[in-house]
Design a protein around this motif. Structure first.
Motif, PDB file in Angstrom:
ATOM      1  N   HIS A 258       0.830  -1.206   0.000  1.00 26.78           N
ATOM      2  CA  HIS A 258       0.000   0.000   0.000  1.00 26.78           C
ATOM      3  C   HIS A 258       0.866   1.259   0.000  1.00 26.78           C
ATOM      4  O   HIS A 258       0.580   2.226  -0.726  1.00 26.78           O
TER       5      HIS A 258
ATOM      6  N   GLU B 103      -0.177   3.388  -3.161  1.00 31.65           N
ATOM      7  CA  GLU B 103      -0.134   4.840  -2.955  1.00 31.65           C
ATOM      8  C   GLU B 103       0.634   5.389  -4.150  1.00 31.65           C
ATOM      9  O   GLU B 103       1.739   4.955  -4.435  1.00 31.65           O
ATOM     10  N   THR B 104       0.037   6.327  -4.871  1.00 27.43           N
ATOM     11  CA  THR B 104       0.618   6.745  -6.149  1.00 27.43           C
ATOM     12  C   THR B 104       2.093   7.122  -6.013  1.00 27.43           C
ATOM     13  O   THR B 104       2.434   8.044  -5.268  1.00 27.43           O
TER      14      THR B 104
ATOM     15  N   GLN C 232       0.558  -1.087 -12.004  1.00 33.33           N
ATOM     16  CA  GLN C 232      -0.149  -1.365 -10.749  1.00 33.33           C
ATOM     17  C   GLN C 232      -1.157  -2.508 -10.929  1.00 33.33           C
ATOM     18  O   GLN C 232      -1.318  -3.351 -10.037  1.00 33.33           O
TER      19      GLN C 232
ATOM     20  N   ILE D 102      -6.897   0.055  -0.589  1.00 37.74           N
ATOM     21  CA  ILE D 102      -7.212   0.563  -1.926  1.00 37.74           C
ATOM     22  C   ILE D 102      -8.284   1.658  -1.851  1.00 37.74           C
ATOM     23  O   ILE D 102      -8.234   2.647  -2.591  1.00 37.74           O
TER      24      ILE D 102
ATOM     25  N   GLU E  38      -9.600   6.360   0.961  1.00 39.38           N
ATOM     26  CA  GLU E  38     -10.205   7.690   0.857  1.00 39.38           C
ATOM     27  C   GLU E  38     -11.683   7.659   1.257  1.00 39.38           C
ATOM     28  O   GLU E  38     -12.215   8.642   1.793  1.00 39.38           O
TER      29      GLU E  38
ATOM     30  N   VAL F 143     -10.544  11.543  -4.439  1.00 41.85           N
ATOM     31  CA  VAL F 143      -9.711  10.512  -5.063  1.00 41.85           C
ATOM     32  C   VAL F 143      -9.131  11.071  -6.354  1.00 41.85           C
ATOM     33  O   VAL F 143      -9.881  11.514  -7.232  1.00 41.85           O
TER      34      VAL F 143
ATOM     35  N   TYR G 145      -5.095   8.835 -10.529  1.00 40.38           N
ATOM     36  CA  TYR G 145      -4.342   7.591 -10.441  1.00 40.38           C
ATOM     37  C   TYR G 145      -5.041   6.594  -9.521  1.00 40.38           C
ATOM     38  O   TYR G 145      -5.131   5.402  -9.821  1.00 40.38           O
ATOM     39  N   ARG G 146      -5.535   7.087  -8.394  1.00 41.57           N
ATOM     40  CA  ARG G 146      -6.218   6.211  -7.450  1.00 41.57           C
ATOM     41  C   ARG G 146      -7.581   5.763  -7.995  1.00 41.57           C
ATOM     42  O   ARG G 146      -8.018   4.634  -7.751  1.00 41.57           O
TER      43      ARG G 146
ATOM     44  N   LEU H 108      -6.810   2.925 -10.192  1.00 44.82           N
ATOM     45  CA  LEU H 108      -6.426   1.771  -9.380  1.00 44.82           C
ATOM     46  C   LEU H 108      -7.665   1.100  -8.787  1.00 44.82           C
ATOM     47  O   LEU H 108      -7.781  -0.137  -8.794  1.00 44.82           O
ATOM     48  N   GLN H 109      -8.580   1.893  -8.285  1.00 41.86           N
ATOM     49  CA  GLN H 109      -9.776   1.336  -7.664  1.00 41.86           C
ATOM     50  C   GLN H 109     -10.647   0.612  -8.686  1.00 41.86           C
ATOM     51  O   GLN H 109     -11.230  -0.440  -8.392  1.00 41.86           O
TER      52      GLN H 109
END
Length: 826
Positions: free
Chosen positions: A654, A659-660, A686, A726, A729, A736, A739-740, A743-744
């Motif tokens: 993480h 984490e970006t 990722q 993940i 937030e 968010v 990037y996140r 990822l999600q």
């Protein structure tokens, strides 16, 4: 009077008829008599009429005769039924055929054959040693009739030698035909290039040469193909094949039984004549036949030269400036062979010039060659061919692809540039490039000597040892050269006298001694077993002498490209160094060259290096240590990594992967190498690790840990920890970023896959690799755990979608809709 006249006429007709019948019979008899020579004409010709005064004869294992355009083999009858190894190789190849790993020298088939007479024919039979039995035992007959050998080709006997000792066959049609078993084009390649047929008008026998123990045939073939790999307008594929046939030893080398605790390539056979109550599977190591010239001196412990050393020739196309390093890489194995009692056991030589030996050919099976291939492929390989009866290696070709040095330059810069000033350049010093090549060649020679990758060798040393100059200079960066441990990426800026490039290690000496040392008085594989076992037990418990299969799917100590005995610590050091490199990458590349080509190439490879470091930690999750041992050694072979280490690994992932990693998103690089797609570059890397964590295989191992009765990191804990990290937030009320969000969504895609996919249906495996865990997904906990996590997440997102910015709200609503889509039945 009328009656008398009628009688006279009738008698006359009778005489005429009788005469005609006699004449017909005589004619038929005469025709039968004159048809006999036809039979003689169709029968076997005399030797002189087949092998005429125009014949050009090449003496050797078989006499080879060329009579005008025909080629004949004159086979001694005493060589019928003898085992011969037939190796098919590509001698010349068109651009692009087969992709990056096809080249001049590529082996396309290896098989044992023998020649057999049946009535007026000679049959070329393909022989298998997969099932065997002692010929003196009755069951050998059953083995024979239940393993009928395929006939590769049937030849008419053209003539017999004058002394009746040899049979002569015409091999022209055979070598001019498209015989699949010796072809350079597999069924896959034929489909890929839409090969129609062999064009016989453009195909011919190039040469046939006979030597005392082997015959070498070169064929030039042209195929009609709708979609050839190059020169599309020709609709043709032309290549040259080399067929080697070598007589195998009358007395096979004494085999050595394989032990999984020491790494060797192997050959296996089922012995139906065994005293076991089953077909006994016997596995032998693959190795060269090394026998001491002076057995008495050898038995006394003196270094002795072998009767026949291993000799490698350098490809005539090898660049002059690289020959020194290639020779050093070959002869680096002399030291391990000295540990096994042999001196000068392996020797490097330049290939003879045409003036020195006009018949020398790299494809000739008598010669082992380091082939230098003009190819853009970035790799090197070390294949070999062996006698399936005993595991004796007969010959090998090391393949070095020209562009491979580019890979090593790039990895050197990226992995050691932070602590190693000489790596901070596109023009790596010649001596260091040479040292890299030397070690790659030595690694590939190791394969050709019978050694597979030993992926546990890099786990033998403590992580902090890599920062110790004295330690690295003496022991290198792994206990074996056969690991995929190329560079010391742990050493930090300011560390002194560090060795950054791999080298030979203690395991290489140990394994060479174990596989090659002659054991005096042991006249059978079984008689050697006690001594071989004692050598292993002497080193048991010492990590430097451990063999680890290339099973990075589950074993944290046997991973490719890893170094050190703690993946978390090693990867932390590696990423710290990579951050330094990323900051300086433009100044080391584009600022020097005034273009961005190298910067783009190295940035792409830097993402790959970062991904490898992350992957090493991912393997800790659901990690299972494999330590092969016998029951007498005590303990278990398979042990799950402890729970706390797995939880620590999840938190590391993480912090460092999910984490970006903003240091990888450098505008000064990205905006000079592409117009767009910056977010997707990072998401792809990722995603690789999200998908790897959320694999049926890994979750299955975590579920399985419940059955061991020890402390374990459960599948539920892993899924819960992953989801919390993940979507952190959503529980903190933060927006968010792009990037996140990517990822999600990647996480959601993979969870949907787990919910709907049936899982692997078969266990992929090949020697040295462990297959996937295959289990019934529907009856396991997987679906229930995934469904439960998604419902928990949906509830969290429903609460979190208010009080955030618009992008985040839309993102959460989209995620909820995706989850709802899977739960429509509710």
């Amino acid at each position: 009077m009328k009656k008398l006249l009628l009688l006279a006429i009738s008698f006359s007709l009778f005489l005429s008829c009788s005469s005609t019948q006699k004449s017909t019979k005589a004619k038929t008899s005469s025709q039968t008599a004159t048809s006999a020579p036809k039979k003689d004409k169709d029968a076997m010709k005399s030797y002189d009429k087949v092998i005429t005064k125009d014949a050009v004869t090449d003496e050797g294992m078989f006499k080879v005769h060329k009579v005008k355009k025909q080629y004949y083999y004159e086979i001694p009858k005493n060589l019928l039924e003898k085992d011969m190894l037939w190796v098919s190789r590509i001698a010349q190849i068109p651009t692009g055929l087969g992709g990056g790993y096809f080249n001049a020298g590529t082996k396309t088939n290896e098989q044992v054959v023998h020649w057999q007479q049946f009535q007026d024919k000679i049959l070329l039979k393909v022989k298998s040693f997969a099932n065997v039995a002692d010929s003196t035992k009755a069951i050998s007959n059953s083995v024979y009739v239940n393993n009928y050998e395929p006939t590769l080709y049937a030849f008419d006997i053209a003539t017999i030698s004058k002394d009746s000792a040899n049979v002569v066959i015409d091999v022209t049609k055979f070598f001019q035909s498209d015989v699949k078993a010796i072809s350079g084009l597999s069924a896959r390649l034929r489909r890929q290039y839409k090969v129609k047929n062999l064009d016989k008008s453009r195909s011919f026998i190039h040469s046939v040469k006979s030597f005392p123990q082997n015959i070498e045939v070169k064929q030039d073939f042209t195929y009609n193909a709708s979609e050839p790999p190059s020169n599309r307008a020709t609709e043709s594929i032309s290549l040259q094949m080399n067929q080697s046939m070598i007589l195998l030893p009358e007395e096979p080398m004494q085999p050595r039984l394989y032990d999984a605790r020491v790494g060797f390539f192997t050959v296996s056979q089922y012995d139906f004549g065994s005293e076991e109550l089953k077909a006994d599977r016997k596995t032998y190591i693959r190795r060269w036949r090394l026998e001491p010239k002076d057995p008495a001196a050898y038995a006394r412990g003196e270094l002795v030269e072998p009767v026949k050393p291993i000799v490698y020739y350098l490809d005539p196309g090898t660049p002059e400036n690289l020959k020194e390093y290639i020779k050093q890489g070959i002869e680096d194995w002399q030291k391990p062979f000295e540990t096994a009692g042999f001196k000068n056991a392996i020797i490097a030589k330049d290939a003879p010039t045409p003036e020195e030996d006009p018949e020398f050919s790299p494809e000739d099976i008598r010669y082992s060659v380091v082939r230098y291939v003009a190819s853009t492929t970035r790799n090197a390989v070390g294949p070999s061919v062996s006698d399936p009866r005993s595991g004796e290696i007969i010959e090998s070709d090391i393949i070095w692809y020209h562009n491979h040095l580019r890979s090593y330059r790039n990895r050197y810069l990226l992995e050691t540039g932070a602590a190693n000033p000489s790596a901070r350049t596109l023009n790596t010093p010649d001596k260091e490039i040479g040292e890299m090549m030397r070690m790659v060649i030595a690694h590939e020679v190791g394969h050709a000597l019978g050694f597979p990758h030993n992926m546990a060798a890099s786990y033998a040393y403590d992580v902090e040892s890599y920062r110790d100059g004295a330690f690295t200079q003496e022991f290198g960066i792994a206990s074996s050269l056969m690991d995929y441990a190329r560079y010391n990426y742990i050493a930090q800026p300011g560390d002194k006298n560090i060795r950054f490039i791999r080298q030979m290690g203690p395991y290489d000496h140990y394994a060479t001694n174990w596989g090659y040392r002659v054991i005096p008085g042991a006249n059978s594989p079984e008689a050697e077993k006690k001594t071989l076992d004692s050598w292993i037990l002497d080193k048991a418990g010492d990590a430097r002498y451990k063999f680890g299969r290339q099973s990075s799917r589950f074993d944290p100590q046997s991973q490719t490209e890893a170094i050190g005995d703690n993946p978390i610590k090693a990867s932390t050091y590696g990423i710290k160094n990579l951050q330094y490199v990323a900051k300086n990458l433009p100044s080391w590349t584009s600022d020097k060259t005034n273009n961005y080509a190298d910067l783009e190439e190295l940035y792409g490879e830097m993402l790959g290096v970062w991904s490898r470091y992350v992957g090493h930690v991912v393997t800790n999750i659901g990690g299972v240590f494999e330590n092969i041992k016998t029951p007498s050694q005590g303990g278990t072979i398979y042990t799950h990594l402890d729970e706390s280490s797995q939880k620590e690994s999840m938190q590391w992932l993480h912090d460092n992967a999910f984490e970006t990693p903003t240091w990888l998103v450098d505008e000064s690089i990205l905006q000079n190498i592409d117009h767009a797609g910056y977010f997707e570059r990072l998401r792809r890397v990722q995603a690789r690790h999200i998908n790897n964590l959320l694999s049926f295989d890994r979750i299955g191992r975590l579920v399985d840990a419940e059955t061991t009765g020890t402390e374990y990191y459960s599948a539920l804990e892993m899924l819960r920890d992953l989801r919390k990290g993940i979507f952190k937030e959503a529980t903190t009320g933060r927006n968010v970023d792009i990037y996140r969000r990517n990822l999600q969504r990647t996480y959601l895609d993979r969870m949907g896959y787990l919910l709907e996919n049936e899982g692997p249906s078969n266990s992929f495996s090949r020697p040295g690799f462990e297959g996937r865990l295959v289990f019934n997904v529907n009856t396991s906990d997987v679906r229930a755990l995934v469904r439960g996590e998604l419902r928990t997440l949906r509830a969290i997102l429903n609460r979190a979608k208010n009080g955030v910015n618009t992008e985040t709200r839309y993102h959460y609503e989209d995620a909820i809709a995706r989850i709802d889509g899977w739960f429509d039945e509710d």
